[in-house]
Design a protein around this motif. Structure first.
Motif, mmCIF file in Angstrom:
data_model
loop_
_atom_site.group_PDB
_atom_site.id
_atom_site.type_symbol
_atom_site.label_atom_id
_atom_site.label_comp_id
_atom_site.label_asym_id
_atom_site.label_seq_id
_atom_site.Cartn_x
_atom_site.Cartn_y
_atom_site.Cartn_z
ATOM 1 N N ASN A 6 0.428 -1.234 0.017
ATOM 2 C CA ASN A 6 0.033 -0.106 -0.106
ATOM 3 C C ASN A 6 1.137 1.435 0.165
ATOM 4 N N ILE A 7 0.887 2.023 -1.076
ATOM 5 C CA ILE A 7 1.732 3.595 -1.418
ATOM 6 C C ILE A 7 1.911 4.170 -0.156
ATOM 7 N N LYS A 8 0.466 4.245 0.368
ATOM 8 C CA LYS A 8 -0.016 5.186 1.838
ATOM 9 C C LYS A 8 0.611 4.898 2.819
ATOM 10 N N VAL A 9 1.400 4.149 3.166
ATOM 11 C CA VAL A 9 2.558 3.527 3.904
ATOM 12 C C VAL A 9 3.854 4.384 3.608
ATOM 13 N N PRO A 10 4.861 3.664 3.081
ATOM 14 C CA PRO A 10 5.851 4.225 2.451
ATOM 15 C C PRO A 10 5.512 6.120 2.463
ATOM 16 N N PHE A 11 4.688 6.139 2.099
ATOM 17 C CA PHE A 11 4.127 7.684 1.484
ATOM 18 C C PHE A 11 4.260 8.613 3.164
ATOM 19 N N ALA A 12 3.673 8.310 3.280
ATOM 20 C CA ALA A 12 3.273 9.206 4.727
ATOM 21 C C ALA A 12 4.280 8.223 5.678
ATOM 22 N N ARG A 13 5.361 7.186 6.131
ATOM 23 C CA ARG A 13 7.298 7.365 6.661
ATOM 24 C C ARG A 13 7.390 8.438 5.988
ATOM 25 N N LEU A 14 7.602 8.715 4.981
ATOM 26 C CA LEU A 14 8.250 9.817 3.824
ATOM 27 C C LEU A 14 8.018 11.867 3.784
ATOM 28 N N PHE A 15 6.659 11.364 4.617
ATOM 29 C CA PHE A 15 6.374 12.841 4.035
ATOM 30 C C PHE A 15 5.450 13.137 5.623
ATOM 31 N N GLY A 16 5.692 12.534 6.550
ATOM 32 C CA GLY A 16 4.224 12.676 7.731
ATOM 33 C C GLY A 16 3.558 13.059 7.817
ATOM 34 N N GLY A 17 2.298 11.840 6.892
ATOM 35 C CA GLY A 17 1.160 11.901 7.146
ATOM 36 C C GLY A 17 0.686 10.980 5.227
ATOM 37 N N ALA A 18 -0.571 10.561 5.420
ATOM 38 C CA ALA A 18 -1.172 9.823 4.948
ATOM 39 C C ALA A 18 -1.575 10.682 3.325
ATOM 40 N N THR A 19 -2.369 10.540 2.230
ATOM 41 C CA THR A 19 -3.567 11.176 1.534
ATOM 42 C C THR A 19 -3.009 10.355 0.674
ATOM 43 N N GLY A 20 -5.273 10.618 -0.373
ATOM 44 C CA GLY A 20 -4.779 9.617 -1.913
ATOM 45 C C GLY A 20 -3.806 10.172 -2.758
ATOM 46 N N MET A 21 -3.900 9.501 -3.735
ATOM 47 C CA MET A 21 -3.580 9.250 -5.182
ATOM 48 C C MET A 21 -2.831 10.958 -5.634
ATOM 49 N N LYS A 22 -4.470 11.751 -5.992
ATOM 50 C CA LYS A 22 -3.908 13.046 -6.252
ATOM 51 C C LYS A 22 -2.832 13.937 -5.262
ATOM 52 N N GLY A 23 -2.941 13.755 -3.634
ATOM 53 C CA GLY A 23 -2.230 14.441 -2.724
ATOM 54 C C GLY A 23 -1.022 13.787 -3.342
ATOM 55 N N MET A 24 -0.775 13.025 -3.425
ATOM 56 C CA MET A 24 0.801 12.316 -2.944
ATOM 57 C C MET A 24 1.153 12.560 -5.425
ATOM 58 N N LEU A 25 0.706 12.547 -5.908
ATOM 59 C CA LEU A 25 0.884 13.233 -7.070
ATOM 60 C C LEU A 25 1.353 14.703 -6.702
#
Length: 238
Positions: free
Chosen positions: A133-152
């Motif tokens: 689930n890419i939301k997990v490493p994204f939250a680890r790197l950026f300090g919070g989870a978000t949806g696909m549009k937010g990650m982009l």
């Protein structure tokens, strides 16, 4: 170093006439392949529409939100056939056991596909029951989870195509996968489940995963489980 050599990005779209998403049926099944060693998306893609059988008529929300037409699904195969086609397609790529599925959230493999397999009585290979689930490493790197549009947006990547169209979302998620790898995350497995819906023991590294999934041409073999366990993470679709 990436935990896997390849990531199969999956993003289902589903249709339903009730609020409970476990009751929805998958109507679009895409796979986009990321080469984690070369940090690039492969040109080969798998894309199928899926014929719903419990509620053959698409919901208005699905038609409007996903851009899928009734004609698209009326001409399509049912989910059991499409899953078999996906398994055979992945087998034809000769990736061995060096790959894992990547999703944006836990819904696709933890809820949608498990519910379909249970209701319609077809089996799933183990690689379709473990995911990143890419939301997990994204939250680890950026300090919070978000949806696909937010990650982009955070990664300064364009949203290409139509949001909530499965194949377009899978292509966009593939770009996020590459960006996270470029930032040094190994993209290890974050979740897994059994067809019964209970948690199973699952690996967190490529080496352990080789004990979990062994593909062969035209099918999959029974495997032995590794002893490492990974916690499942709840996440909404985004």
């Amino acid at each position: 170093m990436p935990a896997f050599d390849y990531y199969l990005v999956i993003d289902f779209e589903a249709s339903g006439h009730v609020r409970d998403s476990k009751e929805w049926e998958i109507v679009e099944f895409p796979i986009v392949v990321v080469d984690a060693q070369r940090l690039q998306v492969q040109t080969c893609e798998f894309h199928r529409y899926v014929k719903p059988t419990r509620n053959p008529q698409l919901s208005e929300f699905c038609i409007t939100n996903c851009g899928i037409s009734q004609h698209d699904v009326d001409q399509a195969s049912t989910i059991d056939v499409v899953v078999r086609e996906a398994i055979d397609w992945v087998s034809s790529l000769n990736l061995g056991g060096r790959f894992a599925v990547a999703t944006c959230g836990d819904y696709d493999l933890k809820t949608a596909l498990q519910a379909e397999a249970h209701r319609k009585q077809f089996s799933l290979p183990d690689w379709l029951q473990c995911w990143v689930n890419i939301k997990v490493p994204f939250a680890r790197l950026f300090g919070g989870a978000t949806g696909m549009k937010g990650m982009l947006s955070r990664l300064k990547l364009n949203l290409d195509g139509r949001h909530h169209r499965g194949i377009d979302d899978a292509r966009n998620i593939a770009k996020i996968v590459i960006a996270l790898l470029n930032l040094g995350d190994a993209l290890e497995l974050t979740g897994s489940c059994q067809s019964s819906g209970s948690a199973l023991q699952s690996p967190t590294t490529k080496q352990d995963y080789l004990h979990l999934t062994t593909l062969r041409q035209g099918g999959h073999e029974k495997i032995r489980r590794c002893r490492q366990c990974v916690s499942t993470n709840r996440g909404c679709r985004g």
